[in-house]
Design a protein around this motif. Sequence first.
Motif, PDB file in Angstrom:
ATOM      1  N   PRO A 136      43.728  33.387  40.519  1.00  0.00           N
ATOM      2  CA  PRO A 136      42.615  34.133  41.115  1.00  0.00           C
ATOM      3  C   PRO A 136      41.421  34.209  40.167  1.00  0.00           C
ATOM      4  N   GLY A 137      40.233  34.326  40.746  1.00  0.00           N
ATOM      5  CA  GLY A 137      39.021  34.433  39.939  1.00  0.00           C
ATOM      6  C   GLY A 137      37.988  35.289  40.635  1.00  0.00           C
ATOM      7  N   GLY A 138      36.747  35.125  40.255  1.00  0.00           N
ATOM      8  CA  GLY A 138      35.670  35.882  40.868  1.00  0.00           C
ATOM      9  C   GLY A 138      35.315  37.117  40.069  1.00  0.00           C
ATOM     10  N   PRO A 139      34.288  37.839  40.481  1.00  0.00           N
ATOM     11  CA  PRO A 139      33.811  39.015  39.749  1.00  0.00           C
ATOM     12  C   PRO A 139      34.903  40.072  39.576  1.00  0.00           C
ATOM     13  N   GLY A 140      35.004  40.607  38.376  1.00  0.00           N
ATOM     14  CA  GLY A 140      35.910  41.713  38.124  1.00  0.00           C
ATOM     15  C   GLY A 140      37.370  41.372  38.122  1.00  0.00           C
ATOM     16  N   VAL A 141      37.729  40.091  37.987  1.00  0.00           N
ATOM     17  CA  VAL A 141      39.138  39.683  37.983  1.00  0.00           C
ATOM     18  C   VAL A 141      39.467  38.986  36.669  1.00  0.00           C
ATOM     19  N   ARG A 142      40.496  39.451  36.009  1.00  0.00           N
ATOM     20  CA  ARG A 142      40.989  38.839  34.764  1.00  0.00           C
ATOM     21  C   ARG A 142      42.459  38.512  34.944  1.00  0.00           C
ATOM     22  N   VAL A 143      42.869  37.330  34.546  1.00  0.00           N
ATOM     23  CA  VAL A 143      44.281  36.939  34.635  1.00  0.00           C
ATOM     24  C   VAL A 143      44.754  36.483  33.258  1.00  0.00           C
ATOM     25  N   ASP A 144      45.735  37.180  32.724  1.00  0.00           N
ATOM     26  CA  ASP A 144      46.397  36.773  31.480  1.00  0.00           C
ATOM     27  C   ASP A 144      47.710  36.131  31.885  1.00  0.00           C
ATOM     28  N   THR A 145      47.886  34.851  31.576  1.00  0.00           N
ATOM     29  CA  THR A 145      49.087  34.156  32.049  1.00  0.00           C
ATOM     30  C   THR A 145      49.486  33.021  31.124  1.00  0.00           C
ATOM     31  N   LEU A 146      50.759  32.667  31.185  1.00  0.00           N
ATOM     32  CA  LEU A 146      51.269  31.518  30.452  1.00  0.00           C
ATOM     33  C   LEU A 146      51.434  30.307  31.370  1.00  0.00           C
ATOM     34  N   LEU A 147      51.114  30.470  32.648  1.00  0.00           N
ATOM     35  CA  LEU A 147      51.371  29.425  33.633  1.00  0.00           C
ATOM     36  C   LEU A 147      50.308  28.319  33.627  1.00  0.00           C
ATOM     37  N   TYR A 148      50.757  27.117  33.967  1.00  0.00           N
ATOM     38  CA  TYR A 148      49.851  25.994  34.265  1.00  0.00           C
ATOM     39  C   TYR A 148      50.597  25.045  35.193  1.00  0.00           C
ATOM     40  N   ASN A 149      49.886  24.152  35.845  1.00  0.00           N
ATOM     41  CA  ASN A 149      50.526  23.199  36.746  1.00  0.00           C
ATOM     42  C   ASN A 149      51.524  22.344  35.969  1.00  0.00           C
ATOM     43  N   GLY A 150      52.772  22.326  36.439  1.00  0.00           N
ATOM     44  CA  GLY A 150      53.816  21.570  35.771  1.00  0.00           C
ATOM     45  C   GLY A 150      54.653  22.392  34.810  1.00  0.00           C
ATOM     46  N   ALA A 202      38.643  48.700  43.715  1.00  0.00           N
ATOM     47  CA  ALA A 202      39.591  48.010  42.849  1.00  0.00           C
ATOM     48  C   ALA A 202      40.844  47.605  43.620  1.00  0.00           C
ATOM     49  N   ILE A 203      41.345  48.471  44.487  1.00  0.00           N
ATOM     50  CA  ILE A 203      42.504  48.140  45.322  1.00  0.00           C
ATOM     51  C   ILE A 203      42.206  46.928  46.190  1.00  0.00           C
ATOM     52  N   ARG A 204      41.042  46.938  46.829  1.00  0.00           N
ATOM     53  CA  ARG A 204      40.672  45.808  47.697  1.00  0.00           C
ATOM     54  C   ARG A 204      40.504  44.523  46.898  1.00  0.00           C
ATOM     55  N   ARG A 205      39.959  44.644  45.695  1.00  0.00           N
ATOM     56  CA  ARG A 205      39.781  43.458  44.848  1.00  0.00           C
ATOM     57  C   ARG A 205      41.136  42.905  44.427  1.00  0.00           C
ATOM     58  N   MET A 206      42.083  43.792  44.116  1.00  0.00           N
ATOM     59  CA  MET A 206      43.417  43.332  43.724  1.00  0.00           C
ATOM     60  C   MET A 206      44.131  42.676  44.900  1.00  0.00           C
ATOM     61  N   ARG A 207      43.983  43.235  46.097  1.00  0.00           N
ATOM     62  CA  ARG A 207      44.578  42.591  47.272  1.00  0.00           C
ATOM     63  C   ARG A 207      44.050  41.172  47.422  1.00  0.00           C
ATOM     64  N   ARG A 208      42.734  41.020  47.263  1.00  0.00           N
ATOM     65  CA  ARG A 208      42.116  39.692  47.379  1.00  0.00           C
ATOM     66  C   ARG A 208      42.657  38.750  46.313  1.00  0.00           C
ATOM     67  N   ALA A 209      42.783  39.243  45.091  1.00  0.00           N
ATOM     68  CA  ALA A 209      43.280  38.414  43.998  1.00  0.00           C
ATOM     69  C   ALA A 209      44.723  37.975  44.248  1.00  0.00           C
ATOM     70  N   LEU A 210      45.552  38.887  44.758  1.00  0.00           N
ATOM     71  CA  LEU A 210      46.948  38.544  45.043  1.00  0.00           C
ATOM     72  C   LEU A 210      47.055  37.509  46.154  1.00  0.00           C
ATOM     73  N   LEU A 211      46.145  37.568  47.114  1.00  0.00           N
ATOM     74  CA  LEU A 211      46.127  36.553  48.174  1.00  0.00           C
ATOM     75  C   LEU A 211      45.766  35.181  47.617  1.00  0.00           C
ATOM     76  N   GLU A 212      44.933  35.155  46.589  1.00  0.00           N
ATOM     77  CA  GLU A 212      44.505  33.890  45.994  1.00  0.00           C
ATOM     78  C   GLU A 212      45.570  33.287  45.076  1.00  0.00           C
ATOM     79  N   TYR A 253      51.343  43.005  46.827  1.00  0.00           N
ATOM     80  CA  TYR A 253      50.282  42.994  47.839  1.00  0.00           C
ATOM     81  C   TYR A 253      50.570  44.021  48.944  1.00  0.00           C
ATOM     82  N   LEU A 254      51.806  44.041  49.398  1.00  0.00           N
ATOM     83  CA  LEU A 254      52.174  44.983  50.455  1.00  0.00           C
ATOM     84  C   LEU A 254      52.175  46.421  49.940  1.00  0.00           C
TER      85      LEU A 254
END
Length: 457
Positions: free
Chosen positions: A361-375, A399-409, A423-424
């Motif tokens: 996920p990306g866009g304004p106000g979204v930060r993702v800390d992750t170890l994942l990559y394709n493969g 913030a709740i709505r932004r997180m819902r959007r990020a989880l969908l992405e 998300y639910l």
Amino acid sequence: MFNRILVANRGEIAIRIIRACMEMNIESVAVYSTADKESLHVKLATKSICIGSGRAADSYLNMDAIITAAQVTGCDALHPGFGFLSENSEFVRKCEAAGITFIGPSADAMDALGNKSTARRMMMKAGVPVVPGSEGPVEDYKKLEKIAKKIGYPVLIKASAGGGGRGMRRVYKPEDLQKLYEEAKAETRACFNDDEMYVEKLVLNPRHIEFQILADEYGNVIHLGERDCSIQRKNQKLIEESPCMFIDEDLRKAMGKAAVTAAKAAGYNNAGTVEFVLDEKNHYYFIEMNTRIQVEHGVTEAVTGIDLIKWQIRIAFGEPLNLKQKDVRLKGHAIECRINAEDPAKGFMANTGKITFLNIPGGPGVRVDTLLYNGYETSPFYDSMMAKIIVHAQTRLEAIRRMRRALLELVTEGIITNGDFDYLLLHHPDFVKGNYNVGFIEEHMDEILAWDKAVDE
């Protein structure tokens, strides 16, 4: 400033530290196990060195291998991240003996706070409110039985050396006390090689509130506000947010003052977290202090604009805090969701697999800390947390709505995660209203899983 820092960890926290080093013009050294040879933190660091096989005991918990790695790569400091050796005072002393600066508190402060029954006594002496219970460790069952009867049921049996919910049992009636006590002792002995226990009154369905503190070696201590970490599963946090919508400015000042007092009582320096339970009448009680950076530190960074990892490094180097309490302002609202490789429909059983397609996920106000990559192929050797999504907005609802959007992405084809469950949960009316406590998931689990099944169908 330090020239080169060894990062004694893996996954997203190792990446977070490496990124901070890059921005501070400090070289970094990644350590890795054979299972983590293709991990992202290995690719991002200035240098990398293998320290053992996939088992944590042979690699990320191998003190001598890690210190040797720091020495042969010319590191003058070491950052432990969280988990593994981050709260091990013996490791701190080994680093000091080797002439390597440990980026964290002193071994003495770690000892004082790492044993929860000792920390409890210390806080009582300092005037910090604690939950009624034993003043120190409970040596035997007879003493436990006597204290439990005095404070009244329900009670909470806890391991002095515990963490992550291990060595903890809730006891609602006297006839279950001995069985659960023995279970807790056996679990903590297996997990921590220490079966010292203590007991306290169980505060039913409280909120779990923690205060982030920063302390330098010159006696300057400030707090950076609170995080509400009440959305938990089996005593492990799942969603965190800041600020807590039910804490007003007066209560924030009182709890913040107690957190600062706790840190000073222990002679603490560097970043730390003071944890409280908050009951329905807004009475707060100290439960423990974490002597490391927290998983959810990004929530505090979002609302304060203060980089906690960089401050850890500066404080360890000997720089004084140039921040005063009056400089700290909580702006907007932040929420973090932990994304774990686990299947909620199967009791949150961890699963492994290879990421065949990933969308972050990306866009304004979204930060993702992750170890994942394709493969990337997940490992059965380590914790199931794969990512943290942190959002920031002007209001909690935004913030709740932004997180819902990020989880969908978020797309992680190849592994099952708890992303849909999160998300639910974020749509549950009580969560949206802020009407939740540590018992929320347990109370609504079947309901949320039914929604998930309905969506799949």
